[in-house]
Design an enzyme around this catalytic site. Structure first.
Site, PDB file in Angstrom:
ATOM      1  N   ASP A 129       0.851  -1.193   0.000  1.00 35.12           N
ATOM      2  CA  ASP A 129       0.000   0.000   0.000  1.00 35.12           C
ATOM      3  C   ASP A 129       0.886   1.243   0.000  1.00 35.12           C
ATOM      4  O   ASP A 129       2.118   1.123  -0.063  1.00 35.12           O
ATOM      5  CB  ASP A 129      -0.956  -0.012   1.212  1.00 35.12           C
ATOM      6  CG  ASP A 129      -2.303   0.603   0.847  1.00 35.12           C
ATOM      7  OD1 ASP A 129      -2.309   1.752   0.408  1.00 35.12           O
ATOM      8  OD2 ASP A 129      -3.339  -0.073   1.002  1.00 35.12           O
ATOM      9  N   HIS A 196      -2.757   3.144  -4.713  1.00 31.86           N
ATOM     10  CA  HIS A 196      -2.114   2.766  -3.443  1.00 31.86           C
ATOM     11  C   HIS A 196      -0.682   2.299  -3.701  1.00 31.86           C
ATOM     12  O   HIS A 196      -0.235   1.290  -3.152  1.00 31.86           O
ATOM     13  CB  HIS A 196      -2.950   1.698  -2.720  1.00 31.86           C
ATOM     14  CG  HIS A 196      -4.220   2.256  -2.145  1.00 31.86           C
ATOM     15  ND1 HIS A 196      -4.264   2.960  -0.971  1.00 31.86           N
ATOM     16  CD2 HIS A 196      -5.496   2.231  -2.607  1.00 31.86           C
ATOM     17  CE1 HIS A 196      -5.511   3.349  -0.714  1.00 31.86           C
ATOM     18  NE2 HIS A 196      -6.284   2.929  -1.706  1.00 31.86           N
ATOM     19  N   GLU A 260      -9.479   3.025  -5.333  1.00 36.73           N
ATOM     20  CA  GLU A 260      -9.010   4.387  -5.083  1.00 36.73           C
ATOM     21  C   GLU A 260      -7.765   4.753  -5.902  1.00 36.73           C
ATOM     22  O   GLU A 260      -6.734   5.115  -5.334  1.00 36.73           O
ATOM     23  CB  GLU A 260      -8.732   4.543  -3.582  1.00 36.73           C
ATOM     24  CG  GLU A 260      -9.995   4.318  -2.756  1.00 36.73           C
ATOM     25  CD  GLU A 260      -9.780   4.383  -1.259  1.00 36.73           C
ATOM     26  OE1 GLU A 260     -10.644   4.925  -0.561  1.00 36.73           O
ATOM     27  OE2 GLU A 260      -8.746   3.877  -0.771  1.00 36.73           O
TER      28      GLU A 260
END
Ligand code: ACM
Ligand code: ZN
Length: 497
Positions: A129, A196, A260
């Site tokens: 991440d 990420h 995202e």
């Protein structure tokens, strides 16, 4: 109350009489029976104890049920009964984020034992991440040398000074995989592309669209650091990383993240713009799907299928061979994916996210949470593989907090994913959980106290406010608003094109 079993079996037929537990331990007779469903079993408690099963998972599941009955029926007698059992859903998962906070191999094993006790059969391991890269990849040593460390941690109002890091070596991974294998738990590693990706880019900045240097992130939220999805170099990196990953994980599924991923860089990148034109891609959402499809195609040669978070289906051109994991947003997109022959795993954030406070997501919310998806054709409902409970760890600094957040909600989700849909009495679930929590305590897993499980409405509101106050500084709120605006723009762009 029913038998002290979670998840409650599909069918329990009480028989006359009781079985007295012998002093010298129980003797069980096993029988292989190929007519029994995968993971299912038949357990007969009569003059003796008989377990029939088709596969090793079924045998283990029968033993898990028997252990709960033996330990938690009062006295040294258990009621004679015949149990026919098999899971309602084939995917009953638990996801652990080992990036925002790192958990040791021993702690992960303990969590897996706790999950397996409730017949969960998937461990989804979130390994990369913005705030760290946690898995050894020989070909790209900087991923761990640089990408695994952040100078400090600054999540919401939690500030932790000092360098923070942690890496699972390939031997650590093999140890976890073997541990799960023994317990019939599939391990799904998650390696996040294209968003990420800050830790990747801190190590190898030339994989982004503009090549600008970045640092491993110290904060939560959505970051705009994405890899360039159109350059040959990036694709080669993704393939090389995944070819080491697939060797470590014998399971058939690899999670590619895909949540995202802001599109800002791709919209300004000459490579990405050229690629879109050349391939007839109308917008950046389609570009992301196209990237995922290419990576999924690569995984196919290893006999693996890809899973992505449901953000990745927004372009409408995701291959139905890729499984989507729903967490938030337009559920119609998930119905569309299913109707095309795709599959989904349900992880609705307001229901199954274990990092939410108990005010936000009460035990009864999780227990009631698994419903059908509107608009799915009846013949496509089998594509709903089951439930997974993610546990993101920005605010989880140690194992005790992990256990507190996870239980009893993970057990509630496990029951939803296994037991008949008609079983809806959450109070009965809680009564059984209270008994079984002694087994968790033996593992050093201490659930949240009962007073938090289902609070009154005012206390829930107060608790939720406290959570958000803790989670978000003014700066985080501004970033969150910017992200919402960005997503709205993306949606408008999608509608117009
Ligand atoms: C997610 O919670 N970003 C999948
Ligand atoms: Zn690019």
């Amino acid at each position: 109350m029913k038998l002290p079993v979670i998840p409650y079996p599909q069918q329990v037929r009480q028989l006359d009489g009781v079985y007295r537990l012998p002093e010298g331990g129980i003797h069980v007779t096993y029988r292989q029976d190929d007519t029994i469903a995968p993971e299912g079993y038949r357990l007969t408690v009569g003059a003796g104890i008989l377990i029939a099963h088709a596969d090793r998972a079924g045998k283990l599941n029968a033993e898990r049920t028997l252990r709960q009955i033996v330990r938690h029926c009062a006295g040294r007698e258990i009621p004679c009964c015949e149990i026919h059992d098999a899971p309602r859903c084939r995917h009953r998962g638990f996801m652990l984020d080992c990036v925002r906070h790192f958990f040791t191999v021993e702690e992960i094993k303990r969590m897996i034992d706790a999950m397996a006790m409730f017949k969960m059969n998937v461990f989804h391991w979130h390994l990369t991440d913005d705030q760290g890269w946690r898995i050894q990849i020989d070909r790209y040593p900087l991923l761990t040398e640089v990408g695994s460390k952040r100078p400090y941690s600054d999540f919401g109002r939690d500030y932790e000074p000092g360098e923070y890091g942690g890496v699972y070596t390939k031997d650590d991974v093999r140890e976890i995989v073997a541990y799960c294998e023994e317990r019939c738990v599939e391990v799904i590693p998650e390696i996040e592309f294209p968003g990420h990706a800050t830790a990747i880019l801190a190590a190898y900045p030339d994989l982004s669209c503009d090549g600008h240097p970045v640092q491993v992130s110290t904060r939560g939220g959505v970051h705009t650091n994405t890899i360039c999805v159109s350059s040959e170099k990036t694709m080669e990196f993704v393939k090389n990383v995944l070819s080491e990953v697939v060797e470590l994980f014998p399971g058939k599924r690899i999670h590619l993240g895909g949540d995202e991923a802001p599109k800002d860089h791709w919209m300004n990148c000459p490579h990405c713009q050229e690629y879109m034109k050349a391939h007839g891609l109308k917008n950046a959402l389609e570009l992301q799907c196209d990237f995922t499809n290419r990576v999924a195609e690569f995984l196919k040669q290893y006999g693996k299928t890809a899973i992505v978070w449901s953000d990745s289906i927004k372009g409408h051109n995701l291959s139905p061979e890729v499984t989507s994991q729903y967490w938030v947003g337009d559920i119609d997109l998930t119905a569309e994916h299913l109707n095309k022959g795709g599959r989904t795993i349900m992880s609705t954030c307001g229901t199954f996210y274990l990092d939410m406070s108990y005010g936000q997501t009460a035990v009864s919310t999780t227990y009631k949470g698994f419903e059908t998806i509107p608009g799915v054709l009846p013949e496509r409902e089998a594509g709903i593989l089951g439930i997974e409970t993610p546990l993101w760890t920005e605010f989880i600094q140690n194992f005790d907090r992990l256990a507190f957040q996870a239980f009893p909600r993970a057990a509630a989700a496990a029951e939803r994913a296994w037991s008949p849909a008609e079983l809806t009495d959450v109070e009965d679930f809680k009564a059984r959980f209270k008994l079984l929590s002694a087994d968790l305590a033996e593992l050093g897993v201490v659930p949240a106290p009962e007073k938090l499980w289902d609070m009154s409405k005012p206390r829930r509101i107060w608790d939720a406010l406290k959570y958000w106050h803790h989670a978000m500084t003014r700066d985080d709120i501004q970033k969150f608003i910017a992200q919402m605006k960005r997503e709205r723009k993306e949606a408008e762009y999608e509608r117009e094109n």
